[in-house]
Design an enzyme around this catalytic site. Structure first.
Site, short mmCIF file in Angstrom:
data_model
loop_
_atom_site.label_atom_id
_atom_site.label_comp_id
_atom_site.label_asym_id
_atom_site.label_seq_id
_atom_site.Cartn_x
_atom_site.Cartn_y
_atom_site.Cartn_z
N SER A 7 9.16 16.90 -6.16
CA SER A 7 9.95 15.70 -6.49
C SER A 7 9.15 14.79 -7.42
O SER A 7 7.92 14.89 -7.50
CB SER A 7 10.32 14.96 -5.20
N GLU A 41 8.75 10.62 -8.68
CA GLU A 41 9.07 9.21 -8.35
C GLU A 41 9.08 8.37 -9.63
O GLU A 41 8.23 8.53 -10.50
CB GLU A 41 8.01 8.70 -7.37
N ASP A 60 5.57 -4.34 0.91
CA ASP A 60 4.60 -5.43 0.79
C ASP A 60 5.32 -6.64 0.21
O ASP A 60 6.29 -6.49 -0.54
CB ASP A 60 3.47 -5.04 -0.17
N PHE A 71 -5.66 -0.06 -9.15
CA PHE A 71 -4.58 0.32 -8.25
C PHE A 71 -5.14 0.99 -6.99
O PHE A 71 -4.70 0.73 -5.88
CB PHE A 71 -3.65 1.26 -9.02
N HIS A 86 4.84 15.68 -4.37
CA HIS A 86 5.67 14.56 -4.85
C HIS A 86 4.84 13.87 -5.94
O HIS A 86 3.76 13.35 -5.67
CB HIS A 86 5.93 13.59 -3.68
C1 LIG Z 1 5.36 7.38 -0.71
C2 LIG Z 1 5.24 5.88 -0.76
C3 LIG Z 1 6.23 5.14 -1.39
C4 LIG Z 1 6.15 3.75 -1.45
N1 LIG Z 1 7.16 3.04 -2.07
C5 LIG Z 1 7.15 1.70 -2.05
C6 LIG Z 1 8.24 0.94 -2.59
O1 LIG Z 1 9.18 1.49 -3.14
N2 LIG Z 1 8.19 -0.41 -2.49
C7 LIG Z 1 7.16 -1.07 -1.88
O2 LIG Z 1 7.17 -2.31 -1.82
N3 LIG Z 1 6.10 -0.38 -1.38
C8 LIG Z 1 6.08 0.98 -1.44
N4 LIG Z 1 5.04 1.68 -0.89
C9 LIG Z 1 3.89 0.94 -0.33
C10 LIG Z 1 4.14 0.51 1.13
O3 LIG Z 1 5.27 -0.30 1.23
C11 LIG Z 1 2.91 -0.26 1.59
O4 LIG Z 1 1.81 0.60 1.73
C12 LIG Z 1 3.11 -1.09 2.85
O5 LIG Z 1 1.96 -1.93 3.02
C13 LIG Z 1 3.25 -0.27 4.13
O6 LIG Z 1 4.47 0.32 4.23
P1 LIG Z 1 4.74 1.42 5.37
O7 LIG Z 1 6.15 1.77 5.31
O8 LIG Z 1 3.75 2.50 5.27
O9 LIG Z 1 4.45 0.50 6.65
P2 LIG Z 1 4.22 0.75 8.18
O10 LIG Z 1 4.36 2.18 8.56
O11 LIG Z 1 5.06 -0.25 8.89
O12 LIG Z 1 2.66 0.37 8.36
C14 LIG Z 1 2.14 -0.84 7.83
C15 LIG Z 1 0.87 -1.23 8.57
O13 LIG Z 1 1.18 -1.71 9.87
C16 LIG Z 1 0.63 -0.88 10.88
N5 LIG Z 1 1.74 -0.67 11.84
C17 LIG Z 1 2.79 0.16 11.68
N6 LIG Z 1 3.65 0.06 12.71
C18 LIG Z 1 3.14 -0.86 13.53
C19 LIG Z 1 3.60 -1.42 14.76
N7 LIG Z 1 4.77 -1.03 15.30
N8 LIG Z 1 2.81 -2.37 15.34
C20 LIG Z 1 1.65 -2.78 14.78
N9 LIG Z 1 1.17 -2.28 13.60
C21 LIG Z 1 1.91 -1.34 12.98
C22 LIG Z 1 0.19 0.40 10.19
O14 LIG Z 1 -0.94 0.98 10.83
C23 LIG Z 1 -0.12 -0.09 8.79
O15 LIG Z 1 -1.41 -0.64 8.71
C24 LIG Z 1 5.05 3.07 -0.85
C25 LIG Z 1 4.04 3.83 -0.23
C26 LIG Z 1 4.12 5.22 -0.19
C27 LIG Z 1 3.01 6.00 0.46
#
Ligand SMILES: Cc1cc2nc3c(=O)[nH]c(=O)nc-3n(C[C@H](O)[C@H](O)[C@H](O)COP(=O)(O)OP(=O)(O)OC[C@H]3O[C@@H](n4cnc5c(N)ncnc54)[C@H](O)[C@@H]3O)c2cc1C
Length: 281
Positions: free
Chosen positions: A8, A10, A102, A210, A260
């Site tokens: 894929s 992105e 974020d 980055f 990806h």
């Molecule tokens: C493939 C990919 C695509 C991305 N695309 C985007 C995008 O389109 N837009 C964007 O803004 N960002 C994007 N990001 C970045 C991402 O949003 C950031 O890294 C963000 O800080 C974390 O998102 P997450 O979904 O991994 O969060 P989570 O899985 O929620 O984790 C975030 C943090 O909180 C902790 N955590 C998780 N769940 C809990 C809980 N229940 N209680 C306490 N702590 C917890 C985790 O250990 C981690 O440190 C992408 C990242 C990747 C790898």
């Protein structure tokens, strides 16, 4: 090579009409390689809501490659998330990348009602059942804000078990970190595919900035070689292609379920790796 592997690309939504046209040209070129899907990012805190929606609908509808919107919960209310999910569902979109996201720099508190991606995965399942194939993010080198590695692994496992179908990793330059992560989460009962996210190397200073922010380590030998090339873009490209292609080869040989590519809205860098690996077209 297994038929099951998935490939894929992105994209990110662009700010200008000219940028958007260029993105569509790149997508048309990449579509000829018959990837399994495209994905399109969601700007920090939902800042590209309409542009992401329009880009996804155009890639999916006109370029005819199934396209997955990224969706983050940190800046959106449940009502806003529900509305977007319904728009995508009604447009026939079947895959979604569910993230916490974020906040844009300078924006204080999160305005969303869901705090973490596991809650978004649960919300999508509650709202739309099994309609979407849900992708989640994985961090083989640990999410930069995690308290520690063990915590981050436990949080990933919770998120996967909330109803995710597969995961895409943050990019990395160390295949061992990927294999270790997959082994760890498999031992904790997570059997969804974890697909490596691949960042082609094209520009050293941007990559260094980055990588610092997202916690991807550039190995010293790669960093030193890139630094030595200075402004010599051709040498950076050739070296980068070799390093990344060899890492991808190792990943696939070691059982990675696909790749990806973070295309950065360019065709050439990802396709050079694709061609080096002789991936299927
Ligand atoms: C493939 C990919 C695509 C991305 N695309 C985007 C995008 O389109 N837009 C964007 O803004 N960002 C994007 N990001 C970045 C991402 O949003 C950031 O890294 C963000 O800080 C974390 O998102 P997450 O979904 O991994 O969060 P989570 O899985 O929620 O984790 C975030 C943090 O909180 C902790 N955590 C998780 N769940 C809990 C809980 N229940 N209680 C306490 N702590 C917890 C985790 O250990 C981690 O440190 C992408 C990242 C990747 C790898």
């Amino acid at each position: 090579m297994s038929q099951e592997r998935r490939y894929s690309f992105e994209f990110f939504p662009t700010k200008t009409e000219a940028g958007h046209e260029k993105l569509m040209d790149v997508a048309r070129q990449l579509a000829t390689y018959k990837p399994d899907f495209f994905s399109c990012t969601y700007g920090a805190g939902g800042s590209t809501r309409d542009r992401t929606l329009n880009t996804v609908l155009q890639l999916d509808g006109e370029i005819k490659v199934p396209t997955a919107p990224h969706l983050s919960c940190v800046g959106d209310s449940k009502a806003e998330l529900r509305e977007l999910l319904n728009l995508y569902k009604n447009a026939g979109i079947k895959r979604i990348v569910a993230l916490r996201g974020d906040l844009p720099s300078g924006m204080g508190m999160a305005s969303g009602e869901l705090r973490y991606a596991n809650e978004l995965v649960e919300f999508i399942r509650t709202e739309t059942g099994d309609h979407f194939h849900i992708e989640i993010a994985a961090y083989p080198e640990m999410h930069p804000q995690a308290r520690n590695f063990e915590d981050d692994i436990a949080n990933f496992v919770r998120k996967a078990k909330a109803g995710a179908d597969s995961a895409i990793t943050q990019y990395f330059f160390n295949a061992d970190s990927y294999f270790y992560f997959v082994e760890r989460v498999q031992k904790l009962g997570v059997d969804i595919p974890v697909v490596p996210g691949i960042m082609p190397i094209t520009n050293y200073s941007k990559l260094a900035r980055f990588s610092d922010a997202c916690g991807a380590e550039i190995p010293r030998w790669v960093r030193k070689q890139l630094e030595a090339y200075g402004d010599d873009a051709d040498s950076i490209r050739v070296f980068g292609e070799q390093v990344i292609s060899e890492m991808c080869e190792r990943l696939l040989q070691g059982g990675a379920p696909g790749l990806h590519f973070y295309s950065m809205n360019l065709a050439g860098p990802s396709l050079a790796i694709w061609n080096n690996l002789k991936l299927p077209r």
